[in-house]
Motif scaffolding. Structure first.
Motif, short mmCIF file in Angstrom:
data_model
loop_
_atom_site.label_atom_id
_atom_site.label_comp_id
_atom_site.label_asym_id
_atom_site.label_seq_id
_atom_site.Cartn_x
_atom_site.Cartn_y
_atom_site.Cartn_z
N LEU A 10 39.07 36.89 31.15
CA LEU A 10 40.18 36.20 30.31
C LEU A 10 39.48 35.13 29.65
O LEU A 10 39.04 34.21 30.02
CB LEU A 10 41.04 35.65 31.37
CG LEU A 10 42.33 34.65 30.53
CD1 LEU A 10 43.25 35.85 29.95
CD2 LEU A 10 43.13 33.96 31.62
N CYS A 87 52.74 41.33 34.97
CA CYS A 87 51.66 41.69 36.15
C CYS A 87 51.84 43.08 36.52
O CYS A 87 50.83 43.66 36.84
CB CYS A 87 51.54 40.58 37.01
SG CYS A 87 51.22 38.97 36.60
N ILE A 132 48.59 30.22 33.55
CA ILE A 132 47.60 31.13 33.61
C ILE A 132 47.14 31.33 35.00
O ILE A 132 46.70 32.48 35.39
CB ILE A 132 46.28 30.32 32.78
CG1 ILE A 132 46.78 30.54 31.31
CG2 ILE A 132 45.11 31.02 33.12
CD1 ILE A 132 45.58 29.62 30.28
N ALA A 133 47.10 30.04 35.83
CA ALA A 133 46.60 30.40 37.09
C ALA A 133 47.75 31.20 37.83
O ALA A 133 47.26 31.93 38.62
CB ALA A 133 46.88 28.78 37.84
N ILE A 136 46.70 34.74 36.96
CA ILE A 136 45.56 35.40 37.56
C ILE A 136 46.03 35.70 39.37
O ILE A 136 45.79 36.74 39.57
CB ILE A 136 44.52 34.21 37.69
CG1 ILE A 136 44.01 34.08 36.19
CG2 ILE A 136 43.20 34.49 38.70
CD1 ILE A 136 42.97 32.86 35.72
N SER A 137 46.80 34.52 39.92
CA SER A 137 46.91 34.84 41.36
C SER A 137 47.92 36.29 41.28
O SER A 137 47.44 37.14 42.22
CB SER A 137 47.70 33.72 41.83
OG SER A 137 46.96 32.61 41.74
N SER A 140 45.78 39.32 40.76
CA SER A 140 44.93 39.77 41.82
C SER A 140 45.48 39.95 43.21
O SER A 140 45.06 41.10 43.83
CB SER A 140 44.18 38.20 42.12
OG SER A 140 43.09 37.84 41.08
N PHE A 151 37.95 37.41 38.88
CA PHE A 151 38.59 36.78 37.69
C PHE A 151 37.43 35.82 37.02
O PHE A 151 36.89 35.10 37.88
CB PHE A 151 39.81 35.98 37.84
CG PHE A 151 40.84 36.86 37.35
CD1 PHE A 151 41.30 36.89 35.82
CD2 PHE A 151 41.89 37.66 38.08
CE1 PHE A 151 42.16 37.59 35.34
CE2 PHE A 151 42.91 38.24 37.56
CZ PHE A 151 43.03 38.35 36.35
N HIS A 152 37.51 36.01 35.83
CA HIS A 152 36.45 35.25 35.13
C HIS A 152 37.04 34.50 33.75
O HIS A 152 37.67 35.31 32.95
CB HIS A 152 35.01 35.74 34.80
CG HIS A 152 34.63 36.52 35.70
ND1 HIS A 152 33.73 36.05 36.64
CD2 HIS A 152 34.65 37.91 36.10
CE1 HIS A 152 33.18 36.78 37.52
NE2 HIS A 152 34.04 37.98 37.30
N VAL A 153 37.14 33.25 33.77
CA VAL A 153 37.73 32.41 32.52
C VAL A 153 36.59 31.91 31.57
O VAL A 153 35.87 31.38 32.26
CB VAL A 153 38.70 31.49 32.88
CG1 VAL A 153 39.37 30.61 31.83
CG2 VAL A 153 39.98 32.21 33.78
N LEU A 214 42.62 26.15 38.84
CA LEU A 214 42.28 27.44 39.15
C LEU A 214 41.86 27.60 40.46
O LEU A 214 41.05 26.70 40.96
CB LEU A 214 41.30 28.07 37.99
CG LEU A 214 41.60 28.31 36.87
CD1 LEU A 214 40.53 28.67 35.78
CD2 LEU A 214 42.94 29.28 36.46
N VAL A 218 37.76 31.90 41.18
CA VAL A 218 37.74 32.12 39.68
C VAL A 218 36.69 31.30 38.90
O VAL A 218 36.66 30.10 39.11
CB VAL A 218 39.12 31.80 38.96
CG1 VAL A 218 39.09 32.05 37.55
CG2 VAL A 218 40.22 32.34 39.55
#
Length: 389
Positions: A10, A87, A132-133, A136-137, A140, A151-153, A214, A218
Motif C-alpha cells: 500500500l 474489502c 487505513i488500519a 488493512i485488517s 487481511s 501487508f507493507h505500507v 498499524l 505490517v
C-alpha cells in the motif's frame, strides 16, 4: 495444505513525490504484480485509469476529499458499510486476477500493489490512519482462508521546502484563494506549523503516528523522493519492494524496467519547481474524475447500475472535449500572468529551521541518510528563525 504468501503493498502518498510517474509509467510495466491502484487499467504514461472503477469509487467514498466545512461533515460518519464493500470487492478482484498472473509467472510472484496519494491527500495521516488500519485488517481477514497475507505500507516523502513550493504551484488556485500569494502561505504555515500542509511534514511524527496505529505485522517504510536523482530508479523502487529477495520475479523485472526509465527527468530540485501551467495541471485524467464525480453526485446509483454508466459515458466524453479546449485556452492566458512560485532564500532558511530537528530524529529512527539527500538536518548559519537544531 501450505497456504501461499500474498504480499500487499500500500502506497498512500505523499503527493508530489513522483506518484503519477510511479502509477502510470513504472507500475504498469511490471507484469508480475496485480496493480489495483491508479494506473492499473491505464493505457500508457499519464493514464491514471484504475483496473476497477468500482473499487476506485468505493475508495473515494472512504477517503472523501475535504475542501470545506460541508465536505468535512461528510467525513464525520461511520464508514463501516463503505469499508466492507471495498474489502469485499478487493478480495473478489484478487481471486479473479491473481490466478492469471500465476499462470504467466512463478507461483511465488503474488504481489498486489495499491498506489494512490489521495488516500492521505485529504486530512493527511491524522484523519486517515484509522481508516487505513481498518482497511488493512479487513482485507487481511477476508483473504486469510486462502493466503498468508503480509501487508507493507510505503510512504514517499520530500524535502520540506521543495514539497511546500511544489504543492503551492500544483494547487495554486485553491491555496491562493485561502491564503493569498506564496509569501502569505509560508507566513501562515510558519505561524501555524501544526496545521494543514505544514503539520504533515514532521516526518518522524508522521512515522510514529502510523507505527502506533498499524499492527506490528505490517511493515512500514519511508522512502525519500530525492533518492531517484541520487541512486537511480531501481534503488528508489527497490525500497518499495524491500520485502522481496533479489531473485523474486518482481525484482528481476523491476531491474530491467528501471534501466529503460533512468533517462526520465524527474524534478528533484529543492529550489525551483517551475511555473503554473493550468492546461497541463488540469489534465484529461483529472477532468475525467471531475466529470465522473459530478455525475456520481447526481446519480448516486450509477456505481451499481450499468445502465447509468452507459447513459453517462457519451455525456462525459462531450463535456471533456469542451472542458479540454477551454482549459487549454485558459492555460495559455494564465501563462501571461506573472506568478511567483519560488521560495526566497530567507523563506527556505525558516522552513529548514522548522523541520531540521524532525529530520535528525527521523535519520536516527529509520536509518535514513536525509542530510545527504538535501534535507535540513543541521543548524543553518543563515537561519533567521533564532532557533537551533
Amino acid at each position: 495444505f501450505m497456504k501461499p504468501t500474498l504480499h500487499i503493498l500500500l502506497h498512500p502518498g505523499m503527493g508530489k513525490t513522483a506518484t503519477t510517474w510511479t502509477q502510470t509509467a513504472v507500475l504498469p510495466q511490471l507484469t508480475t504484480i496485480l496493480n489495483l491502484g491508479k494506473g492499473g487499467g491505464g493505457l500508457g504514461s499519464g493514464d491514471e485509469s484504475p483496473l476497477s472503477l468500482e473499487l476506485n469509487h468505493l475508495q473515494y467514498l472512504l477517503f472523501l476529499p475535504i475542501t470545506n466545512k460541508s465536505s468535512l461533515f461528510e467525513r464525520y460518519r461511520i464508514s463501516y458499510n463503505d469499508l466492507t464493500e471495498y474489502c469485499d470487492l478487493f478480495t473478489k478482484l484478487v481471486h479473479r486476477y491473481l490466478p492469471l498472473l500465476s499462470e504467466q509467472n512463478d507461483d511465488s510472484a503474488r504481489v498486489v500493489v495499491v498506489s494512490d496519494e489521495a488516500i492521505t491527500g485529504y486530512g493527511g495521516v491524522q484523519m486517515n490512519i484509522g481508516l487505513i488500519a481498518a482497511m488493512i485488517s479487513c482485507i487481511s481477514e477476508k483473504l486469510k482462508p486462502w493466503y498468508l497475507v503480509e501487508f507493507h505500507v510505503v510512504m514517499t516523502i520530500r524535502e520540506q521546502s521543495s514539497m511546500i513550493q511544489s504543492l503551492f504551484a500544483f494547487d495554486y488556485d485553491e491555496l491562493y484563494s485561502r491564503f493569498g500569494p506564496l509569501d502569505d502561505f509560508v507566513e501562515y504555515g510558519l505561524s501555524h506549523s501544526r496545521n494543514d500542509v505544514f503539520g504533515q511534514l514532521f516526518y518522524d511524527e508522521l512515522y510514529g503516528m502510523m507505527r502506533y496505529s498499524l499492527d506490528d505485522s505490517v511493515s512500514l517504510r519511508l522512502v525519500p523522493f530525492e533518492k531517484i536523482a541520487k541512486s537511480g530508479t531501481f534503488a528508489f523502487f527497490r525500497d518499495y519492494f524491500h520485502f522481496l529477495d533479489e531473485q523474486h520475479p518482481v525484482i528481476i523485472e523491476l531491474r530491467d524496467v528501471s534501466q529503460e526509465l533512468d533517462h526520465v527527468q524527474i524534478n528533484v530540485n529543492s529550489v525551483v519547481d517551475g511555473g503554473i501551467r493550468m492546461n497541463s495541471a488540469l489534465t484529461r485524467g483529472r477532468l475525467v474524475r471531475g466529470v465522473l464525480y459530478s455525475a456520481k453526485r447526481v446519480v448516486d446509483l450509477h456505481r451499481r447500475s450499468p445502465f447509468f454508466r452507459k447513459v453517462l459515458s457519451p455525456i462525459r466524453d462531450n463535456l471533456l472535449k469542451a472542458f479540454t479546449a477551454f482549459f487549454d485556452r485558459f492555460g495559455e492566458l494564465r501563462q501571461k500572468r506573472s506568478i511567483r512560485v519560488n521560495l526566497s532564500s530567507e523563506e527556505v532558511d525558516k522552513i529548514h529551521a522548522l523541520y531540521c530537528d524532525s529530520n535528525k530524529r527521523c535519520e536516527g529512527l529509520l536509518d535514513l541518510e536525509l542530510a545527504e539527500l538535501g534535507y535540513p538536518c543541521a543548524e543553518s548559519e543563515q537561519s533567521t528563525m533564532g532557533v537551533g537544531c
